[in-house]
Design an enzyme around this catalytic site. Structure first.
Site: not given
Length: 430
Positions: A271, A292, A303, A403
């Site tokens: 943000e 894992h 990369h 919003k």
């Protein structure tokens, strides 16, 4: 906080010691700007003054009426919840009240959580700076009704943390609720070390003085050089790596108690720095679990990543019992802590062998002082990155757009953003 940049030197993308020396001149200039902002208590920069401006006695007084709660439920979203959740998950002990957070409006989750809580012994902490955050207010209305249905007087179990005006402030005054004020000039994602983040820690009985002492020590360490300031070492190097193509920063704590810290970091980083086509995408992983899974991508994928490896230097340990199972005898006599450290160092070496940049971040322990320092230094690192990238670190225009769109769709006003949502293109396959 201890920062080791060695695994970022010479990687692909990577930085060199010479490039960091040159960058240090810009760090000195950025530090002057940051210090001036702190001296003048400017918006955003005021967050770095919180260790000396937060009133801990006021926080303690606000939560004092709630004796021996079984649980504390924070109703907030984003920065109104993640700082408190980081402290709760990092520091909570077996005798502490359980901490829960309603930071989403998933109706199934909200209903199941409320059904599981002992509402008569739950403290409700409602947090919204504006007092008008749609998700927070909607969840609070649901919580309030659930408490009433359970025969609980919600006014005796609720306190609010909000601005000087707005719906929540009016509610607190109407019902004489305990209340705290959010700090002036501090965006929500930078408010962990304030009334916003520390009230739950106070209810759980944690040492607020130690949290702020750790942050204050970190504040005292800020200087004009990345080679003398761990926070700036991290902020400057992540910026340099992003400029060289490391557009993702995978934060990988090697401690379960720090998993929520990675969530807090993700909001802070995304943000604050995601502006004008710039920024670095935060990813969350957990060591050793994600060795894992995600490590495959980090090592063998594009990369374009930096991996931040985080661990405490001191932690409780657990011995591994002896075994006669074939191939596992080497584990006997060792401990889980030794195994986890070996996993940490193996991951670091694995990344280095593939020329993937990594930064090692260590804290002394998972305790109040170290967590206070860690959060403060990551905020300082983020602000420094913003200065170097010349982005508006303390604004969030894309968040505000969403919003307004949501409020318009719910009939809360006439917003052009809502019209854009209704006009979206669809290509539906069923």
């Amino acid at each position: 906080m201890h920062v080791d940049l060695g695994s970022a030197l010479g990687a692909t993308p990577g930085v060199s010691r010479d490039s960091l020396e040159r960058l240090d001149e810009q760090v000195a200039t950025a530090h002057e700007r940051i210090q001036a902002g702190r001296d003048d208590h400017e918006h955003g920069y005021a967050a770095l003054n919180l260790p000396e401006t937060v009133d801990l006695d006021l926080i303690r007084s606000a939560v004092e009426p709630f004796n021996d709660p079984a649980a504390v439920l924070t109703v907030g979203i984003g920065g109104s919840a993640l700082g408190a959740a980081t402290f709760a998950d990092a520091l909570a002990g077996p005798e502490d009240p359980d901490a829960y957070f309603l930071d989403n409006v998933d109706p199934e989750h909200v209903s199941r959580l409320l059904d599981s809580l002992p509402l008569g012994r739950t403290v409700v902490n409602v947090v919204s700076k504006s007092g008008a955050t749609a998700e927070t207010l909607a969840n609070f209305l649901v919580v309030r009704e659930a408490m009433a249905d359970a025969g609980v007087d919600w006014t005796e179990r609720t306190f609010v943390t909000t601005g000087e005006s707005g719906n929540l402030r009016a509610l607190a005054e109407k019902h004489d609720l305990p209340s705290l004020s959010v700090p002036d000039g501090v965006p929500g994602r930078f408010s962990a070390l304030s009334t916003v983040g520390l009230a739950v820690a106070a209810i759980q009985g944690h040492d607020l003085d130690a949290i702020c002492a750790g942050a204050a020590d970190a504040a005292g360490d800020l200087s004009g050089s990345l080679f003398a300031t761990p926070a700036y070492a991290y902020g400057a190097t992540t910026y340099a790596l992003a400029e060289r193509g490391a557009g993702t920063n995978a934060v990988m704590p090697y401690a379960e108690r720090l998993e929520t810290f990675a969530e807090w970091f993700a909001q802070l980083w995304a943000e604050s720095l995601g502006k004008d086509g710039l920024g670095q995408t935060p990813a969350r992983a957990l060591g050793a679990t994600d060795q894992h899974s995600q490590l495959q991508l980090y090592r063998a994928g594009p990369h374009d990543k930096l991996v931040t490896l985080l661990r405490p230097r001191d932690r409780p340990d657990c011995a591994i019992p002896e075994t006669d199972l074939d191939g596992l005898s080497y584990l006997g006599g060792a401990s889980l802590g030794e195994l986890l450290d070996a996993e940490f160092e193996a991951t670091e070496a694995s990344l280095a062998a593939s020329d993937v940049p990594a930064i090692r971040v260590e804290i002394d322990a998972v305790d109040e002082e170290s967590i206070g320092s860690l959060l403060y230094e990551m905020e300082a690192a983020c602000i420094l990155y913003g200065e170097l990238a010349a982005v508006s670190t303390f604004t969030q225009p894309a968040v505000e757009w969403g919003k307004r769109a949501a409020r318009g769709l719910l009939g809360g006003g006439d917003f052009a953003e809502a019209e854009a949502v209704e006009g979206r293109t669809s290509l539906l396959v069923e």
